[in-house]
Motif scaffolding. Structure first.
Motif, short mmCIF file in Angstrom:
data_model
loop_
_atom_site.label_atom_id
_atom_site.label_comp_id
_atom_site.label_asym_id
_atom_site.label_seq_id
_atom_site.Cartn_x
_atom_site.Cartn_y
_atom_site.Cartn_z
N GLN A 22 0.85 -1.20 0.00
CA GLN A 22 0.00 0.00 0.00
C GLN A 22 0.88 1.24 0.00
N GLN A 23 1.29 1.61 -1.18
CA GLN A 23 2.23 2.72 -1.30
C GLN A 23 1.50 4.04 -1.13
N ARG A 25 0.39 6.67 -2.49
CA ARG A 25 0.02 7.31 -3.74
C ARG A 25 -1.48 7.20 -3.88
N THR A 28 -6.04 4.61 -8.55
CA THR A 28 -6.99 4.91 -9.60
C THR A 28 -8.41 4.74 -9.05
N GLU A 29 -9.24 5.72 -9.30
CA GLU A 29 -10.61 5.72 -8.79
C GLU A 29 -10.63 5.64 -7.26
N THR A 31 -9.90 7.54 -3.32
CA THR A 31 -10.49 8.71 -2.67
C THR A 31 -9.40 9.68 -2.25
N PRO A 36 -13.87 18.52 -2.82
CA PRO A 36 -15.15 18.30 -2.14
C PRO A 36 -15.87 17.02 -2.56
N ASP A 37 -15.64 16.54 -3.80
CA ASP A 37 -16.39 15.34 -4.19
C ASP A 37 -15.74 14.05 -3.68
N GLY A 38 -14.60 14.17 -3.01
CA GLY A 38 -14.00 13.00 -2.38
C GLY A 38 -13.24 12.08 -3.32
N ALA A 39 -13.22 12.40 -4.61
CA ALA A 39 -12.55 11.53 -5.57
C ALA A 39 -11.13 12.02 -5.82
N ARG A 151 -19.04 7.72 -23.76
CA ARG A 151 -18.89 6.26 -23.83
C ARG A 151 -18.45 5.79 -25.21
N PHE B 93 -7.04 -0.12 -16.18
CA PHE B 93 -8.22 -0.36 -15.36
C PHE B 93 -9.46 -0.52 -16.23
N ASP B 126 -23.51 15.31 -7.37
CA ASP B 126 -22.31 15.23 -8.20
C ASP B 126 -21.13 14.67 -7.40
N ARG B 127 -21.42 13.65 -6.64
CA ARG B 127 -20.37 12.94 -5.89
C ARG B 127 -20.38 11.48 -6.32
N PRO B 128 -19.23 10.93 -6.74
CA PRO B 128 -19.22 9.53 -7.18
C PRO B 128 -19.68 8.58 -6.08
N ARG B 130 -19.24 5.54 -3.76
CA ARG B 130 -18.00 4.94 -3.25
C ARG B 130 -18.16 3.44 -3.14
N ARG B 133 -13.75 -1.88 -3.30
CA ARG B 133 -12.98 -2.69 -4.23
C ARG B 133 -13.11 -4.17 -3.89
N ASP B 139 0.21 -2.78 -4.46
CA ASP B 139 0.63 -1.67 -5.32
C ASP B 139 1.87 -1.98 -6.16
#
Lengths: 186, 233
Positions: A22-23, A25, A28-29, A31, A36-39, A151, B93, B126-128, B130, B133, B139
């Motif tokens: 668990q580096q 960094r 991808t996808e 959090t 504010p959107d947490g992504a 898409r 991905f 507008d929040r993905p 969660r 996984r 990693d």
């Protein structure tokens, strides 16, 4: 007691830190608390043109490249080849057939489950519609159909349109015009 | 000393002088054996634990914000993998779909279902969503979906029969040994292009010949499939 504590002390060195697995960094996808959107992933700012987009003729790119020469226009359909039709058939199966049905009659599985039924490609209005009309509907959506711009890449939109044209042709072509058709009929 | 009356009989406390009973030898031998076997056994147990689902996560179904069913959407409705996982052919991905993809249908279908409330909230705010996984690699593993699906490895080879999973679970152990099983001998797992996204694929009877031909067809350099740098950088 004290001796036991000293004996246990080396155990502290065994603490397990999965820094390789668990580096530090952003995944991808994953959090992040930075936005504010947490992504962790960010959408590119509006108006950004991807590198090479001009050469590839991707819609959204400016009409002229940096030297002022006209960029290849993505609104122009490519030449129809067997490869384009095969690509269109595959993409049609993935993105269109769920609603429009495998033959383009508008009787896909999703309308059968209650989604408003889309028009058949074989009705006169859509048979007469220019290819650019289909391109616009795929890109911007129509009625309850969402946009597929994110898409389906522009090149794939043209491939799908070519395949829709093939479906339309297959639906209306007289039997006599198909070579050896009778031999293949049951 | 000769003729000592004490010579014929053992000393008075001879029995007490025997510190160890006769079975003590057995105990000593067993203890010596245990000294060797116990650490070995413990080591074996630890090794076995590493490959157990408890550590690999195989078969685990994580709780999700929405109980999305692949069985319904793929098996029942016939949606293709790439309708939602559009990145699978072009990037590392496969990608999770944005909320707009869910709402393409659910703007009209099941619009008031409580189960889908998190999806509607995600679109409104507008929040993905969660999602948790399901298949997680360390990693230091640089797995790439695109290189697999473009070279004959189908979705279900690693993800299992997704179209019959009401809730997504980790189908494979995802251990290095499991990866190498295929990298050492890919032929039994290779499919033609038309079968990559098929929900169910069982190798045909002549898979040995077909697999060998597919290695040539895809141009797979089998000699380099187990190079360290194929998966690690």
């Amino acid at each position: 007691m004290r001796r036991a504590a000293i004996l246990l002390l080396p155990l502290a060195l065994l603490a397990c830190r999965q820094e390789m697995a668990q580096q530090r960094r952003l995944a991808t996808e994953g959090t992040s608390t930075l936005w504010p959107d947490g992504a962790a992933a960010r959408a590119p700012p509006e108006g950004v043109v991807a590198q090479g987009a001009l050469a590839r003729g991707i819609q959204g790119a400016p009409a002229r490249d940096i030297q002022g020469a006209p960029a290849r226009d993505a609104t122009m359909p490519p030449a129809v080849t067997p490869a384009l039709l095969a690509r269109g058939q595959e993409r049609y199966g993935i993105f269109c057939a769920p609603c429009h049905g495998p033959a383009g009659d508008g009787d896909g599985m999703i309308p059968r489950r209650g989604f408003p039924r889309p028009p058949s490609y074989h009705e006169a209005r859509l048979r007469a519609a220019p290819a650019a009309y289909f391109f616009q509907v795929i890109s911007q959506g129509y009625g309850v159909m969402y946009s597929y711009a994110a898409r389906v890449a522009p090149a794939d939109r043209w491939a799908i349109i070519a395949y829709v044209r093939a479906l339309q042709l297959a639906h209306s072509v007289p039997l006599a015009a198909v070579p050896d058709a009778r031999e293949h009929l049951p | 000393m000769h003729g000592d009356p004490d010579e014929a009989r053992p000393p008075r406390d001879a029995l007490q002088a025997q510190l160890f009973p006769p079975w003590a030898t057995l105990v000593a031998r067993l203890a010596l054996l245990a000294l060797v076997l116990l650490p070995l056994g413990l080591l074996g147990l630890l090794m076995a634990l590493q490959y157990s689902p408890y550590v690999t996560g195989q078969g685990i179904t994580p709780d999700q914000p929405v109980p999305f069913s692949h069985e319904h959407h793929v098996g029942g409705l016939g949606l293709e993998c790439r309708y939602c996982h559009g990145g699978v052919e072009v990037s590392r991905f496969a990608g999770l779909p944005p909320t707009e993809t869910c709402m393409t249908c659910h703007s009209q279908l099941w619009t008031n279902a409580a189960m889908l409330a998190p999806v509607r909230r995600s679109l409104a705010e507008d929040r993905p969503i969660r999602w948790r996984r399901v298949n997680n690699l360390p990693d230091y593993v640089y797995f790439d979906h695109s290189v697999h699906v473009r070279n004959g490895v189908g979705c279900t080879s690693c993800h299992g029969p997704v179209d019959s999973m009401p809730l997504m679970r980790q189908a494979a152990p995802l251990t290095m040994g499991w990866c190498l099983g295929c990298h050492r001998d890919p032929a039994p797992h290779l499919r033609p292009e038309s079968e990559i996204y098929a929900g169910h694929w069982t190798p045909p009877a002549d898979q040995a010949a077909r697999g060998a031909a597919l290695i040539g067809h895809y141009g797979i350099r089998t000699a380099h499939l187990t190079d360290c740098s194929v998966c690690h950088r």
